[in-house]
Design an enzyme around this catalytic site. Structure first.
Site, short mmCIF file in Angstrom:
data_model
loop_
_atom_site.label_atom_id
_atom_site.label_comp_id
_atom_site.label_asym_id
_atom_site.label_seq_id
_atom_site.Cartn_x
_atom_site.Cartn_y
_atom_site.Cartn_z
N ASP A 118 -4.01 7.50 8.32
CA ASP A 118 -5.12 6.68 8.83
C ASP A 118 -4.68 5.67 9.88
OD1 ASP A 118 -3.65 4.98 7.29
OD2 ASP A 118 -5.24 4.50 5.86
N HIS A 139 -0.96 4.36 7.10
CA HIS A 139 -0.28 5.00 5.97
C HIS A 139 0.06 6.45 6.29
CE1 HIS A 139 -3.12 1.87 4.52
NE2 HIS A 139 -2.02 1.44 3.94
N SER A 197 0.80 -1.22 0.00
CA SER A 197 0.00 0.00 0.00
C SER A 197 0.83 1.27 0.00
CB SER A 197 -0.93 0.01 1.21
OG SER A 197 -0.20 -0.08 2.42
#
Length: 390
Positions: free
Chosen positions: A352, A355, A39
């Site tokens: 969040d 990240h 991610s």
């Protein structure tokens, strides 16, 4: 008695020093980029591949809409390949990388392709994995991508504006940012010693993938190490109930120790590959040190919240609840709640809880481009151009 410098003077000196360093940064010159990862560099693969929703406020800062990135804006890879940074650093003057699995809107892959998918690991995925697109699968996707491109090129120039030229595969940059989920996820079911003991197998799998790419003609490798995962609000919220497990910054010590050991062995692997691939460039980038420095000295770089999530639920100190992700609305304990974004994400390092924010990614990418965190250091031995301002 020597007079003490004021805090403001110190900050000014730091800014001037950083600006001078940035002015001597490198200017990339690659025709294409092929990216592999999780991610931290996923520009849409997991969203496209699994059909999941990623709603606002994700994407709100730069794209003003969800961009299939787990961030409020741009990722490190976005800043590295595009020439739109608000600093003196010149990155590669290429468009954003399209995700390999994105099929809508006739995406162009002429200047590269992104195989990174959120939740991916180096080790093969299991039935409980967040992402089925582990590193070996991503490499296999690349092999199919290259074979298909060569087939289309052989048929004529009709697809030229959408696909790379054949020599781009040899001249392109192969970027890697993966391994975080292997270490981070292992802590859910293993002790620290067991996690550390698994590192050689993880890196053996990584080495296998790199060699498959080398055998296909890849010659320019750019390998990021893993970040200080013990400083993620997600992990602090889960493991930090016992303050003895936290270091002086409030990060989970065991996770950062494991990350450091992973990076030490990854660095050794890169040195090994540098010696084996005598006709290739293998560059190791110390992301851990850049991010740890940012968290340690966050006020110097204009941040106010080093460890609390901008977008989340629960409020201080972490503003993170594993039951509800950024942008979601759920019923928790009989109440309907929403994980909302903060008013100014530029003051937060964590977006969040897992990240980084665009602002933090911007800082990290600027430090990468300076070249001080690379081994070997970015120099004229690389296919890069040192750009010095006199």
């Amino acid at each position: 008695m020597t007079p003490k410098a004021s805090p403001m003077l110190i900050i000014c000196i730091l800014i001037i020093t950083m600006s001078w360093s940035v002015a001597q940064a490198v200017d990339f010159s690659y025709p294409a980029v092929f990216n592999f990862g999780d991610s931290n560099s996923d520009t849409g693969d997991l969203v496209s591949g699994l059909g999941i929703r990623l709603d606002l406020p994700n994407g709100q800062t730069y794209f003003q809409k969800p961009s299939a990135r787990f961030c409020d804006g741009r990722l490190i890879v976005d800043f590295l390949i595009t020439k739109n940074m608000s600093t003196a650093v010149d990155a590669m003057d290429l468009p954003f990388l399209n995700a390999y699995l994105e099929s809508i809107g006739t995406p162009s892959f002429r200047t590269g392709c992104n195989f990174a998918a959120a939740g991916s690991t180096i080790l093969p995925a299991t039935a409980t994995s967040v992402s089925p697109f582990s590193f070996g699968i991503q490499v296999s996707q690349f092999l199919r991508f290259k074979a298909r491109v060569l087939e289309l090129l052989a048929k004529g120039k009709k697809q030229d504006k959408y696909i790379p030229q054949e020599d781009y595969f040899a001249q392109g940059l192969y970027m890697f940012d993966i391994g975080q989920n292997d270490i981070d996820g292992a802590f859910y079911s293993r002790s620290e010693d067991q996690v550390v003991a698994s590192i050689p197998n993880i890196l053996l799998e990584f080495e296998t993938g790199i060699k498959r790419l080398y055998d296909q003609g890849a010659r320019r490798f750019w390998i990021h190490n893993t970040s200080p995962i013990g400083c993620l609000p997600k992990n602090i919220a889960r493991y930090g109930q016992d303050s003895s497990r936290l270091d002086e910054l409030g990060c989970v010590s065991s996770h950062n120790r494991a990350a450091k050991l992973f990076n030490l062995q990854l660095h050794a692997l890169c040195k090994k590959l540098q010696n084996q691939f005598t006709d290739a460039n293998v560059s190791y980038v110390d992301i851990f040190s850049i991010k740890f420095n940012l968290i340690s000295n966050y006020t110097v770089y204009g941040f106010k919240q080093p460890l609390m999530a901008c977008c989340g639920y629960g409020g201080p100190p972490m503003n993170y609840d594993s039951r509800i992700s950024c942008g979601q609305t759920k019923d928790l304990n009989g109440s309907t709640v929403t994980a909302k974004g903060c008013d100014d994400s530029s003051k937060y390092i964590s977006w969040d809880g897992i990240h980084y924010t665009e602002a933090a990614n911007h800082y990290v990418s600027s430090q990468i481009l300076i070249g001080n965190y690379s081994d070997p250091p970015l120099s004229d031995k690389m296919p890069l151009l040192l750009k010095k301002f006199k």
